[in-house]
Design a protein around this motif. Structure first.
Motif, PDB file in Angstrom:
ATOM      1  N   SER A   1      75.096  72.483  -6.410  1.00  0.00           N
ATOM      2  CA  SER A   1      76.257  73.010  -7.110  1.00  0.00           C
ATOM      3  C   SER A   1      77.092  71.831  -7.596  1.00  0.00           C
ATOM      4  O   SER A   1      77.148  70.801  -6.931  1.00  0.00           O
ATOM      5  CB  SER A   1      77.134  73.850  -6.169  1.00  0.00           C
ATOM      6  OG  SER A   1      76.421  74.939  -5.660  1.00  0.00           O
TER       7      SER A   1
ATOM      8  N   SER B   1      82.813  70.247  -8.369  1.00  0.00           N
ATOM      9  CA  SER B   1      84.037  71.025  -8.603  1.00  0.00           C
ATOM     10  C   SER B   1      83.931  72.458  -8.098  1.00  0.00           C
ATOM     11  O   SER B   1      84.947  73.125  -7.912  1.00  0.00           O
ATOM     12  CB  SER B   1      84.402  71.022 -10.086  1.00  0.00           C
ATOM     13  OG  SER B   1      83.372  71.613 -10.850  1.00  0.00           O
ATOM     14  N   GLU B   2      82.711  72.944  -7.850  1.00  0.00           N
ATOM     15  CA  GLU B   2      82.523  74.309  -7.365  1.00  0.00           C
ATOM     16  C   GLU B   2      82.321  74.393  -5.856  1.00  0.00           C
ATOM     17  O   GLU B   2      82.250  75.478  -5.305  1.00  0.00           O
ATOM     18  CB  GLU B   2      81.337  74.951  -8.089  1.00  0.00           C
ATOM     19  CG  GLU B   2      81.591  75.162  -9.568  1.00  0.00           C
ATOM     20  CD  GLU B   2      80.404  75.747 -10.310  1.00  0.00           C
ATOM     21  OE1 GLU B   2      79.436  76.206  -9.655  1.00  0.00           O
ATOM     22  OE2 GLU B   2      80.437  75.739 -11.549  1.00  0.00           O
TER      23      GLU B   2
END
Length: 163
Positions: free
Chosen positions: A96, A99-100
């Protein structure tokens, strides 16, 4: 609050980080033009882990520190390359984008970078971006709330402690 990260996931994250930086990445393979959306989101999340919002002042992105860092990178090919490598590595760690990830996962990864080998990209990225972000952040008077200063110490120096 203790971060909730499984040992296996942490090993996978750190292993992916080493794998990215162990690859033979050449400058010509990196885009040194304007930052991509992925890069801007990654750097924003990274500086917000370094300088989160508190009761006195906003986070790094609230004070536009991320944008100021990208502006500085426009005039330095080496700094731009470091940002590209750092963002690429952060985004390759868990499948991922950085930022997620949850704040706990981001914090754990940034903490690992802070203690990694200085001679490798993760630590250099951490140190240089951290120093730059802190300088840019505290250059803004609105970030001084809650501190015992009301003006920069230069050129006059700090007042004596009895004042």
């Amino acid at each position: 609050m203790k971060p909730n990260i499984q040992r296996r996931q942490l090993l996978k994250t750190v292993g992916a980080f080493f794998m990215v930086y162990g690859l033979d990445i050449h400058a010509e393979n990196l885009s040194l033009s304007a930052p991509s959306r992925s890069e801007t989101e990654t750097l924003s999340a990274f500086v917000d882990v370094l300088i989160p919002r508190d009761q006195y002042s906003g986070s790094a992105t609230d004070c536009q520190v991320d944008k100021q860092i990208w502006s500085l990178a426009e005039s330095s090919e080496n700094f731009r390359r470091l940002l590209a490598l750092g963002c690429e590595g952060l985004n390759a760690t868990d499948g991922s984008p950085f930022s997620e990830l949850s704040y706990q996962q981001q914090y754990k990864l940034v903490s690992w970078m802070a203690e990694s080998d200085w001679n490798h990209v993760p630590r250099r990225f951490y140190e240089i971006v951290r120093q730059t972000a802190l300088s840019l952040y505290y250059a803004q008077p609105e970030t001084w709330q809650g501190l015992s200063i009301s003006a920069p110490p230069q050129p006059n120096g700090y007042p004596p402690p009895w004042k």
